[in-house]
Design a protein around this motif. Structure first.
Motif, PDB file in Angstrom:
ATOM      1  N   UNK A  52       0.843  -1.210   0.000  1.00 38.14           N
ATOM      2  CA  UNK A  52       0.000   0.000   0.000  1.00 38.14           C
ATOM      3  C   UNK A  52       0.870   1.249   0.000  1.00 38.14           C
ATOM      4  N   UNK A  53       1.862   1.279   0.887  1.00 34.14           N
ATOM      5  CA  UNK A  53       2.771   2.438   0.923  1.00 34.14           C
ATOM      6  C   UNK A  53       3.585   2.524  -0.362  1.00 34.14           C
ATOM      7  N   UNK A  54       3.827   1.374  -1.015  1.00 34.17           N
ATOM      8  CA  UNK A  54       4.620   1.356  -2.253  1.00 34.17           C
ATOM      9  C   UNK A  54       3.944   2.161  -3.357  1.00 34.17           C
ATOM     10  N   UNK A  55       2.594   2.217  -3.345  1.00 29.12           N
ATOM     11  CA  UNK A  55       1.944   3.067  -4.359  1.00 29.12           C
ATOM     12  C   UNK A  55       1.429   4.381  -3.765  1.00 29.12           C
ATOM     13  N   UNK A  56       1.040   4.389  -2.485  1.00 32.45           N
ATOM     14  CA  UNK A  56       0.472   5.612  -1.889  1.00 32.45           C
ATOM     15  C   UNK A  56       1.508   6.735  -1.832  1.00 32.45           C
ATOM     16  N   UNK A  57       2.717   6.413  -1.420  1.00 35.14           N
ATOM     17  CA  UNK A  57       3.756   7.449  -1.258  1.00 35.14           C
ATOM     18  C   UNK A  57       4.079   8.145  -2.587  1.00 35.14           C
ATOM     19  N   UNK A  58       4.400   7.397  -3.680  1.00 32.42           N
ATOM     20  CA  UNK A  58       4.710   8.099  -4.933  1.00 32.42           C
ATOM     21  C   UNK A  58       3.508   8.827  -5.544  1.00 32.42           C
ATOM     22  N   UNK A  59       2.291   8.277  -5.374  1.00 31.24           N
ATOM     23  CA  UNK A  59       1.100   8.973  -5.896  1.00 31.24           C
ATOM     24  C   UNK A  59       0.958  10.329  -5.195  1.00 31.24           C
ATOM     25  N   UNK A  60       1.103  10.340  -3.881  1.00 29.78           N
ATOM     26  CA  UNK A  60       1.019  11.601  -3.131  1.00 29.78           C
ATOM     27  C   UNK A  60       2.065  12.600  -3.621  1.00 29.78           C
ATOM     28  N   UNK A  61       3.280  12.087  -3.858  1.00 31.64           N
ATOM     29  CA  UNK A  61       4.348  12.983  -4.303  1.00 31.64           C
ATOM     30  C   UNK A  61       4.055  13.567  -5.689  1.00 31.64           C
ATOM     31  N   UNK A  62       3.648  12.720  -6.621  1.00 30.98           N
ATOM     32  CA  UNK A  62       3.370  13.185  -7.992  1.00 30.98           C
ATOM     33  C   UNK A  62       2.248  14.229  -8.010  1.00 30.98           C
ATOM     34  N   UNK A  63       1.185  13.956  -7.246  1.00 32.28           N
ATOM     35  CA  UNK A  63       0.048  14.885  -7.243  1.00 32.28           C
ATOM     36  C   UNK A  63       0.376  16.179  -6.501  1.00 32.28           C
ATOM     37  N   UNK A  64       1.173  16.076  -5.452  1.00 30.37           N
ATOM     38  CA  UNK A  64       1.582  17.272  -4.702  1.00 30.37           C
ATOM     39  C   UNK A  64       2.434  18.189  -5.592  1.00 30.37           C
ATOM     40  N   UNK A  65       3.379  17.577  -6.304  1.00 33.88           N
ATOM     41  CA  UNK A  65       4.256  18.377  -7.171  1.00 33.88           C
ATOM     42  C   UNK A  65       3.450  19.043  -8.288  1.00 33.88           C
ATOM     43  N   UNK A  66       2.467  18.322  -8.800  1.00 38.48           N
ATOM     44  CA  UNK A  66       1.609  18.873  -9.846  1.00 38.48           C
ATOM     45  C   UNK A  66       0.776  20.040  -9.297  1.00 38.48           C
ATOM     46  N   UNK A  67       0.296  19.887  -8.063  1.00 37.38           N
ATOM     47  CA  UNK A  67      -0.522  20.938  -7.431  1.00 37.38           C
ATOM     48  C   UNK A  67       0.288  22.222  -7.248  1.00 37.38           C
ATOM     49  N   UNK A  68       1.607  22.060  -6.982  1.00 32.60           N
ATOM     50  CA  UNK A  68       2.468  23.219  -6.782  1.00 32.60           C
ATOM     51  C   UNK A  68       2.626  24.027  -8.085  1.00 32.60           C
ATOM     52  N   UNK A  69       2.528  23.314  -9.216  1.00 34.09           N
ATOM     53  CA  UNK A  69       2.792  23.956 -10.520  1.00 34.09           C
ATOM     54  C   UNK A  69       1.532  24.485 -11.196  1.00 34.09           C
ATOM     55  N   UNK A  70       0.375  23.873 -10.889  1.00 36.70           N
ATOM     56  CA  UNK A  70      -0.859  24.269 -11.580  1.00 36.70           C
ATOM     57  C   UNK A  70      -1.923  24.691 -10.579  1.00 36.70           C
ATOM     58  N   UNK A  71      -2.876  25.469 -11.085  1.00 34.44           N
ATOM     59  CA  UNK A  71      -4.002  25.888 -10.255  1.00 34.44           C
ATOM     60  C   UNK A  71      -4.810  24.650  -9.860  1.00 34.44           C
ATOM     61  N   UNK A  72      -5.238  24.607  -8.603  1.00 31.10           N
ATOM     62  CA  UNK A  72      -5.955  23.431  -8.098  1.00 31.10           C
ATOM     63  C   UNK A  72      -7.278  23.237  -8.836  1.00 31.10           C
ATOM     64  N   UNK A  73      -7.533  21.988  -9.255  1.00 30.35           N
ATOM     65  CA  UNK A  73      -8.789  21.659  -9.933  1.00 30.35           C
ATOM     66  C   UNK A  73      -9.541  20.621  -9.113  1.00 30.35           C
ATOM     67  N   UNK A  74     -10.856  20.726  -9.088  1.00 33.43           N
ATOM     68  CA  UNK A  74     -11.668  19.785  -8.308  1.00 33.43           C
ATOM     69  C   UNK A  74     -11.949  18.530  -9.131  1.00 33.43           C
ATOM     70  N   UNK A  75     -10.915  17.816  -9.507  1.00 36.16           N
ATOM     71  CA  UNK A  75     -11.107  16.598 -10.312  1.00 36.16           C
ATOM     72  C   UNK A  75     -10.407  15.425  -9.641  1.00 36.16           C
ATOM     73  N   UNK A  76     -10.937  14.223  -9.896  1.00 32.08           N
ATOM     74  CA  UNK A  76     -10.295  13.004  -9.362  1.00 32.08           C
ATOM     75  C   UNK A  76      -9.070  12.713 -10.218  1.00 32.08           C
ATOM     76  N   UNK A  77      -7.902  12.714  -9.592  1.00 33.36           N
ATOM     77  CA  UNK A  77      -6.654  12.530 -10.340  1.00 33.36           C
ATOM     78  C   UNK A  77      -6.073  11.126 -10.176  1.00 33.36           C
TER      79      UNK A  77
END
Length: 422
Positions: A52-77
């Motif tokens: 679970x942590x093997x996929x949860x940790x990188x997913x959180x990182x990828x989405x966090x980095x994307x959020x830093x670069x783009x305006x937040x959108x209310x979509x399921x990513x």
């Protein structure tokens, strides 16, 4: 290797440290860098490996980095599909723990409870959705869920999806996802139908394989008790006289069997609750919470209900009834000995189950040692004839006798807490 060496961002490292995790498990060490590179992944890993942590940790990182670069959108990513409610809840708890410093929104949806709180949360917007297939399809059909913006799909416990008849539902969900996405596919076993599904939804995947399903974790000590069916109740009460068994997960084959074991234990003033498909979702969750908090000593479960139960430092699993599918034995005892910690698995075997025991021995490629106890099969019975003749001098001190060192081993706190076990 330490988590610090996996190029993880500070908000996630901080959360991992807060949870007491410093060292990744093998599947985490292999998977996290690949997922961070955007690769599709085929993970063949049994329960208890820390997937679970093997996929949860990188997913959180990828989405966090994307959020830093783009305006937040209310979509399921990111969408995580999983077969059972319990597993869905625990996966969402992992996202909550590892992602608490990221500001990302996550939600778990499953059947058996009112959909209103789930649909309200969906309206407000979530980044990560953890779902069971039935409720997800239901909410999709009601137009509460839009999957057009999903970038990362996780299919967890794919083999159990097949066992539970969810594969067609999963295919319907996948048909609504964008073609251009990252897919992470996890399964403990790879039957033909699952391999075929993986081939159709993965694009040039990297394969990560950790501990084949036919093997049991080396950290789990196993013992089998040959016993007549009528004596199983007394044998369980005898085993539980050992106060070093602070909590234990007990498996039965049927829901009725689980309820009967709970009644027997409660009559003996042992706190016990059952978890199975006939229980309401609230009752199941309450039983699990009580067990984790150690206010309930014994949790009695059927196989489907137990898939995904992840309890820190569970020392004992007891197979009150042996499973008729040998792989299920591996999954059951994988509830203990998780992520490098030690554990103990006892199995009660009557004459009708001896064939199951032979199948288990073939699968795991070892013979489980036989334990002595006060309720051996009667002289001259078939069960007594099947009782392997043990050389007492050979067995002494090896931890396969019920009164010796097999029972009271505790988890080492350093190994059980330093690795991200779920």
């Amino acid at each position: 290797m330490l988590f610090d060496e996996l190029n993880l961002i500070e908000p996630i490292l901080k959360a991992l440290k807060h949870e007491g995790y410093t060292q990744p498990t093998p599947i985490q060490e292999q998977s996290i860098p690949l997922i961070l590179k955007g690769k599709d992944l085929l993970g063949c890993a049994q329960t208890g490996t820390g997937k679970t942590a093997a996929f949860a940790i990188p997913i959180l990182q990828l989405l966090y980095q994307q959020k830093q670069q783009h305006k937040e959108q209310k979509t399921i990513k990111s969408l995580i599909l999983t077969p059972t409610r319990e597993l869905a809840i625990q996966i969402e708890e992992s996202f909550k723990a590892y992602g608490k410093n990221t500001g990302l929104k996550h939600l778990v949806i499953f059947g058996g409870v009112s959909q209103n709180p789930q649909t309200e949360a969906l309206r407000r917007g979530v980044d990560i959705l953890v779902a069971t297939p039935g409720r997800l399809l239901d909410l999709m059909n009601q137009r509460f869920v839009n999957l057009q913006h999903v970038q990362i799909l996780v299919l967890d416990e794919a083999d159990r999806m097949l066992d539970m008849g969810f594969v067609n539902d999963v295919k319907k969900v996948i048909a609504k996802l964008p073609q251009n996405r990252q897919t992470l596919f996890f399964s403990a076993t790879m039957p033909k139908e699952i391999q075929s599904l993986a081939d159709t939804i993965l694009h040039q995947p990297e394969k990560v394989e950790v501990t084949p399903v036919s093997s049991t974790a080396e950290t789990i000590q196993q013992a089998v008790f040959m016993v007549e069916k009528s004596n199983k109740k007394d044998l369980l009460l005898h085993v539980l006289k050992d106060k070093s068994i602070e909590t234990a997960l007990v498996f039965t084959r049927t829901k009725h069997g689980a309820d009967k074991v709970v009644k027997d234990l409660q009559k003996a003033n042992i706190t016990a609750e059952a978890i199975h498909g006939n229980k309401s979702q609230n009752a199941r969750q309450r039983a699990l919470t009580n067990f984790k908090a150690r206010t309930t000593r014994i949790l009695v479960a059927t196989d489907i209900a137990a898939r995904g139960i992840d309890v820190d430092e569970l020392t004992h699993v007891i197979n009150y009834e042996l499973p008729n599918i040998p792989e299920t034995y591996v999954h059951r005892i994988g509830r203990t000995g998780r992520a490098g910690a030690s554990g103990i698995a006892f199995s009660f075997c009557d004459i009708e189950e001896h064939e199951f025991l032979q199948d288990i021995h073939k699968l795991i490629n070892k013979t489980i040692p036989v334990a002595d106890h006060p309720y051996p099969p009667k002289q001259g019975t078939m069960a007594q004839k099947l009782q392997p003749k043990t050389n007492s001098s050979q067995n002494r001190g090896k931890g396969n006798r019920s009164g010796e060192n097999l029972r009271g081993r505790k988890h080492s706190s350093s190994s059980s807490r330093s690795r991200a076990s779920n």
